[in-house]
Scaffold this active site. Structure first.
Site, PDB file in Angstrom:
ATOM      1  N   TYR A   1      32.707  32.889 -37.499  1.00  0.00           N
ATOM      2  CA  TYR A   1      33.313  31.765 -38.215  1.00  0.00           C
ATOM      3  C   TYR A   1      34.168  30.914 -37.278  1.00  0.00           C
ATOM      4  CZ  TYR A   1      36.003  29.180 -41.697  1.00  0.00           C
ATOM      5  OH  TYR A   1      36.587  28.176 -42.428  1.00  0.00           O
TER       6      TYR A   1
ATOM      7  N   GLY B   1      36.643  24.184 -54.721  1.00  0.00           N
ATOM      8  CA  GLY B   1      37.667  24.081 -53.697  1.00  0.00           C
ATOM      9  C   GLY B   1      38.109  22.666 -53.381  1.00  0.00           C
ATOM     10  N   ILE B   2      38.325  22.406 -52.088  1.00  0.00           N
ATOM     11  CA  ILE B   2      38.853  21.092 -51.701  1.00  0.00           C
ATOM     12  C   ILE B   2      37.825  19.988 -51.890  1.00  0.00           C
ATOM     13  CG2 ILE B   2      40.459  22.163 -50.081  1.00  0.00           C
ATOM     14  CD1 ILE B   2      38.745  21.053 -47.809  1.00  0.00           C
ATOM     15  N   GLY B   3      36.529  20.327 -51.839  1.00  0.00           N
ATOM     16  CA  GLY B   3      35.514  19.314 -52.059  1.00  0.00           C
ATOM     17  C   GLY B   3      35.579  18.750 -53.460  1.00  0.00           C
TER      18      GLY B   3
ATOM     19  N   GLY C   1      29.698  20.602 -50.130  1.00  0.00           N
ATOM     20  CA  GLY C   1      30.651  21.600 -50.607  1.00  0.00           C
ATOM     21  C   GLY C   1      31.519  21.015 -51.709  1.00  0.00           C
TER      22      GLY C   1
END
Length: 278
Positions: free
Chosen positions: A162, A19-21, A15
């Protein structure tokens, strides 16, 4: 094993194209680590890799064959891995099955990271690796894990599927620590906060409006802020910086959690059930 005087680590981030990746990759590269990113979108993944001058791999976690191929390539290139950040995942829309016949939320968020981790274990053990799971507070809010219905066939909703997958991430972390802690492996999970990224862009669930609607500034943090704990755990010393096997929120062990998180029997049964599916 990694030379104790060499602080640079080999870090794999799934990922990693958004985003955070991607944010964590930028920070860790700046700090001198050898970072490798994995993403689903070839264009986005290669763009981040080119920006940072790092290797990248493309794999869709909705396809177990691609996960197996990814593991084979990584093992060939990186015989010692110091950090594996299982960060890929997401909330889906209507219930759908993958080509392997598994519910997509379950496979993308749990089963594929489980498979990748198991396949990479020789390199992870050689590198004395920290294995990080990006979990979520959704595990507490929505998670109602039923080991007899891991495919979410009964009463499916995007948030429940989820939440179950994120609870599975935490249980996997605990069982991974239990099974491999004595072999130099350290497992840890964390909730990054509600991060303003492409997360939830593929669902019609109300979470899409939290992440992408006009109120998102009230509820979300930036990818850089959300990546803080991932970087902290990746660079940290197990047993000193953080407790192996634990689940963190805001750099603290979470205390308000799903009660099932403390059920070691459920963690063991989930591991065995996941293993049997592969």
């Amino acid at each position: 094993m990694r030379d104790e005087f060499n602080l640079s680590k080999t870090i794999i981030i799934t990922g990693g194209s958004d985003g955070i990746g991607a944010a964590a990759a930028r920070t860790l590269v700046d700090r001198g680590h050898r970072v490798v990113i994995v993403g689903r979108s070839e264009s986005k993944t290669r763009k981040i890799a080119a920006e940072l001058g790092i290797p990248c791999y493309v794999a869709d976690f909705a396809d177990l064959a691609q996960v197996r191929g990814l593991a084979e390539e990584l093992l060939q290139m990186y015989p010692e891995i110091n950090v594996l950040a299982n960060n890929a995942g997401g909330i889906m829309g209507e219930r759908a099955l993958t080509t392997a016949g598994y519910e997509k939320t379950f496979q993308v968020n749990h089963l594929s990271p489980f498979l990748l981790t198991r396949l990479l274990m020789p390199a992870l053990i050689a590198g004395g690796a920290t294995i990080i799971q990006t979990a979520s507070v959704a595990a507490r809010i929505f998670g109602r894990l039923n080991l007899e219905d891991l495919q979410n066939a009964d009463g499916y909703t995007p948030q429940r599927a989820y939440g179950n997958a994120k609870l599975a991430n935490i249980l996997f972390t605990q069982e991974l620590q239990h099974r491999f802690g004595t072999r130099g492996i350290t497992a840890v999970a964390f909730h990054p906060g509600i991060v303003a990224s492409s997360f939830a862009s593929e669902t019609t669930h109300f979470m899409r409006y939290i992440y992408h609607g006009p109120l998102k500034r009230l509820f979300t943090v930036t990818p850089a802020q959300g990546s803080d704990q991932l970087v902290w755990l990746a660079e940290g010393t197990p047993g000193v910086t953080f407790l192996p096997g634990a689940y963190y929120e805001s750099r603290r062990i979470a205390t308000k959690v799903n009660p099932e998180m403390h059920n070691s029997q459920t963690a063991e049964q989930l591991w065995n059930a996941s293993d049997s599916l592969l």
